[in-house]
Write a protein that holds these residues in place. Structure first.
Motif, PDB file in Angstrom:
ATOM      1  N   ALA A  97       0.829  -1.208   0.000  1.00 34.17           N
ATOM      2  CA  ALA A  97       0.000   0.000   0.000  1.00 34.17           C
ATOM      3  C   ALA A  97       0.864   1.259   0.000  1.00 34.17           C
ATOM      4  N   LEU A  98       1.924   1.274   0.797  1.00 29.29           N
ATOM      5  CA  LEU A  98       2.745   2.475   0.871  1.00 29.29           C
ATOM      6  C   LEU A  98       3.621   2.649  -0.372  1.00 29.29           C
ATOM      7  N   ALA A  99       3.958   1.571  -1.050  1.00 35.42           N
ATOM      8  CA  ALA A  99       4.670   1.704  -2.332  1.00 35.42           C
ATOM      9  C   ALA A  99       3.792   2.417  -3.354  1.00 35.42           C
ATOM     10  N   TYR A 100       2.486   2.208  -3.262  1.00 36.13           N
ATOM     11  CA  TYR A 100       1.537   2.772  -4.223  1.00 36.13           C
ATOM     12  C   TYR A 100       0.850   4.052  -3.736  1.00 36.13           C
ATOM     13  N   HIS A 101       1.042   4.451  -2.489  1.00 39.86           N
ATOM     14  CA  HIS A 101       0.166   5.460  -1.896  1.00 39.86           C
ATOM     15  C   HIS A 101       0.173   6.821  -2.599  1.00 39.86           C
ATOM     16  N   ASP A 102       1.268   7.197  -3.249  1.00 35.46           N
ATOM     17  CA  ASP A 102       1.329   8.480  -3.971  1.00 35.46           C
ATOM     18  C   ASP A 102       1.538   8.284  -5.476  1.00 35.46           C
ATOM     19  N   ILE A 103       1.513   7.069  -5.946  1.00 36.14           N
ATOM     20  CA  ILE A 103       1.941   6.756  -7.317  1.00 36.14           C
ATOM     21  C   ILE A 103       1.114   7.476  -8.385  1.00 36.14           C
ATOM     22  N   GLY A 104      -0.153   7.771  -8.087  1.00 34.65           N
ATOM     23  CA  GLY A 104      -1.012   8.469  -9.039  1.00 34.65           C
ATOM     24  C   GLY A 104      -0.517   9.860  -9.396  1.00 34.65           C
ATOM     25  N   LEU A 105       0.344  10.442  -8.551  1.00 33.89           N
ATOM     26  CA  LEU A 105       0.951  11.731  -8.887  1.00 33.89           C
ATOM     27  C   LEU A 105       1.698  11.631 -10.214  1.00 33.89           C
TER      28      LEU A 105
ATOM     29  N   PRO B  60      -6.716   7.395  -8.132  1.00 29.51           N
ATOM     30  CA  PRO B  60      -5.876   6.690  -9.105  1.00 29.51           C
ATOM     31  C   PRO B  60      -4.888   5.723  -8.438  1.00 29.51           C
ATOM     32  N   SER B  61      -4.293   6.135  -7.337  1.00 28.68           N
ATOM     33  CA  SER B  61      -3.347   5.258  -6.625  1.00 28.68           C
ATOM     34  C   SER B  61      -4.053   4.010  -6.103  1.00 28.68           C
ATOM     35  N   GLU B  62      -5.265   4.191  -5.558  1.00 26.83           N
ATOM     36  CA  GLU B  62      -6.057   3.050  -5.069  1.00 26.83           C
ATOM     37  C   GLU B  62      -6.380   2.096  -6.211  1.00 26.83           C
ATOM     38  N   ALA B  63      -6.794   2.629  -7.343  1.00 28.70           N
ATOM     39  CA  ALA B  63      -7.172   1.799  -8.488  1.00 28.70           C
ATOM     40  C   ALA B  63      -5.980   0.995  -8.997  1.00 28.70           C
ATOM     41  N   ILE B  64      -4.810   1.607  -9.033  1.00 30.65           N
ATOM     42  CA  ILE B  64      -3.619   0.916  -9.530  1.00 30.65           C
ATOM     43  C   ILE B  64      -3.215  -0.220  -8.597  1.00 30.65           C
ATOM     44  N   VAL B  65      -3.228   0.019  -7.277  1.00 36.53           N
ATOM     45  CA  VAL B  65      -2.817  -1.043  -6.352  1.00 36.53           C
ATOM     46  C   VAL B  65      -3.805  -2.210  -6.395  1.00 36.53           C
ATOM     47  N   VAL B  66      -5.096  -1.908  -6.489  1.00 38.39           N
ATOM     48  CA  VAL B  66      -6.098  -2.991  -6.546  1.00 38.39           C
ATOM     49  C   VAL B  66      -5.937  -3.789  -7.842  1.00 38.39           C
TER      50      VAL B  66
ATOM     51  N   LEU C  70      -3.671  -9.954  -1.427  1.00 36.69           N
ATOM     52  CA  LEU C  70      -3.806  -9.015  -0.307  1.00 36.69           C
ATOM     53  C   LEU C  70      -5.230  -8.467  -0.277  1.00 36.69           C
ATOM     54  N   ASP C  71      -5.678  -8.078   0.896  1.00 41.16           N
ATOM     55  CA  ASP C  71      -7.032  -7.566   1.083  1.00 41.16           C
ATOM     56  C   ASP C  71      -7.173  -6.222   0.352  1.00 41.16           C
ATOM     57  N   PRO C  72      -7.965  -6.182  -0.736  1.00 39.04           N
ATOM     58  CA  PRO C  72      -8.081  -4.935  -1.504  1.00 39.04           C
ATOM     59  C   PRO C  72      -8.688  -3.790  -0.694  1.00 39.04           C
ATOM     60  N   ASP C  73      -9.592  -4.104   0.234  1.00 38.08           N
ATOM     61  CA  ASP C  73     -10.193  -3.052   1.064  1.00 38.08           C
ATOM     62  C   ASP C  73      -9.147  -2.414   1.976  1.00 38.08           C
ATOM     63  N   LEU C  74      -8.252  -3.222   2.503  1.00 38.12           N
ATOM     64  CA  LEU C  74      -7.196  -2.694   3.365  1.00 38.12           C
ATOM     65  C   LEU C  74      -6.194  -1.881   2.542  1.00 38.12           C
ATOM     66  N   LEU C  75      -5.809  -2.378   1.372  1.00 40.38           N
ATOM     67  CA  LEU C  75      -4.900  -1.621   0.505  1.00 40.38           C
ATOM     68  C   LEU C  75      -5.496  -0.249   0.185  1.00 40.38           C
ATOM     69  N   GLN C  76      -6.768  -0.231  -0.217  1.00 48.73           N
ATOM     70  CA  GLN C  76      -7.441   1.022  -0.540  1.00 48.73           C
ATOM     71  C   GLN C  76      -7.569   1.915   0.689  1.00 48.73           C
ATOM     72  N   GLY C  77      -7.901   1.324   1.822  1.00 49.06           N
ATOM     73  CA  GLY C  77      -8.069   2.100   3.051  1.00 49.06           C
ATOM     74  C   GLY C  77      -6.793   2.803   3.469  1.00 49.06           C
ATOM     75  N   ILE C  78      -5.672   2.115   3.372  1.00 48.16           N
ATOM     76  CA  ILE C  78      -4.388   2.726   3.735  1.00 48.16           C
ATOM     77  C   ILE C  78      -4.134   3.945   2.854  1.00 48.16           C
ATOM     78  N   ILE C  79      -4.351   3.790   1.560  1.00 52.27           N
ATOM     79  CA  ILE C  79      -4.104   4.902   0.634  1.00 52.27           C
ATOM     80  C   ILE C  79      -5.137   6.014   0.842  1.00 52.27           C
ATOM     81  N   HIS C  80      -6.387   5.634   0.932  1.00 48.30           N
ATOM     82  CA  HIS C  80      -7.459   6.626   1.025  1.00 48.30           C
ATOM     83  C   HIS C  80      -7.334   7.518   2.264  1.00 48.30           C
ATOM     84  N   TRP C  81      -6.923   6.942   3.369  1.00 46.43           N
ATOM     85  CA  TRP C  81      -6.915   7.678   4.636  1.00 46.43           C
ATOM     86  C   TRP C  81      -5.538   8.173   5.055  1.00 46.43           C
ATOM     87  N   HIS C  82      -4.508   8.038   4.232  1.00 45.97           N
ATOM     88  CA  HIS C  82      -3.160   8.357   4.715  1.00 45.97           C
ATOM     89  C   HIS C  82      -2.924   9.846   4.957  1.00 45.97           C
ATOM     90  N   HIS C  83      -3.791  10.727   4.456  1.00 47.61           N
ATOM     91  CA  HIS C  83      -3.667  12.157   4.756  1.00 47.61           C
ATOM     92  C   HIS C  83      -4.733  12.644   5.735  1.00 47.61           C
TER      93      HIS C  83
END
Length: 188
Positions: A61-69, A80-86, A96-109
């Motif tokens: 999740a953290l490898a992908y968390h800003d990748i959409g930039l 975009p970062s959530e979509a790419i990791v999923v 890996l749990d897609p909801d958890l991957l998305q949650g980490i990215i979605h809420w990291h700020h």
């Protein structure tokens, strides 16, 4: 916890493998972003007491968390970062749990504490990004010595300057871009 020394893993092959396909699109910002990822993973794993069960998910999740930039050239880069990791999770069969991957990215700020599903892991990742995004000014209970040790292991390499440049490039000016990025990615 904040008084114990932080474990720094300088060799994280999963992160190297995850970022490799994106090296060209990230371009000159690659080393700075890679080190940002390594710092945030290190802080998150500290808050998670080095829980090896969640480490692959945190690293991913953290490898992908800003990748959409870089991939989408967008200041509103969370979705975009959530979509790419999923998509990559499914494509490569990581399981890996897609909801958890998305949650980490979605809420990291998120400004205030995250409460909800997967709270322990999402909150650890949220705190870790705030520490690194603020260059240690906000420490979320992390000691200054731990922040200094992590920053020494994984130098900034211009990461924060690249964020300002991207805000200007995508937003027309640093101020307008900064306002757009704040509106689109910061959660209360």
């Amino acid at each position: 916890m904040s008084n114990s020394a932080i474990q720094i893993k300088t060799d994280r092959p999963r992160i190297e493998e995850l970022l490799a396909p994106y090296r060209d699109v990230i371009g000159d910002d690659y080393t700075g972003y890679r080190n940002h990822v390594l710092r945030t993973v290190t802080y998150a794993m500290y808050f998670l007491d080095s829980d090896l069960d969640v480490e692959p998910t945190v690293e991913t999740a953290l490898a992908y968390h800003d990748i959409g930039l870089w991939t989408d050239r967008e200041l509103a880069y969370l979705e975009p970062s959530e979509a790419i990791v999923v998509a990559d999770n499914e494509k490569h069969g990581w399981g890996l749990d897609p909801d958890l991957l998305q949650g980490i990215i979605h809420w990291h700020h998120k400004i205030f504490r995250y409460r909800g599903p997967h709270e322990r892991v999402i909150e650890a990742c949220r705190k870790s990004d705030w520490i690194d995004a603020s260059m240690g000014w906000i420490r979320k209970g992390m000691s200054r010595s731990n922040v200094a040790a992590v920053e020494a292991a994984f130098p900034n390499e211009g990461f924060h300057k690249s964020l300002l440049r991207l805000a200007k490039d995508y937003g027309g000016s640093t101020i307008v871009g900064g306002m757009r990025v704040t509106r689109s990615i910061v959660k209360w």
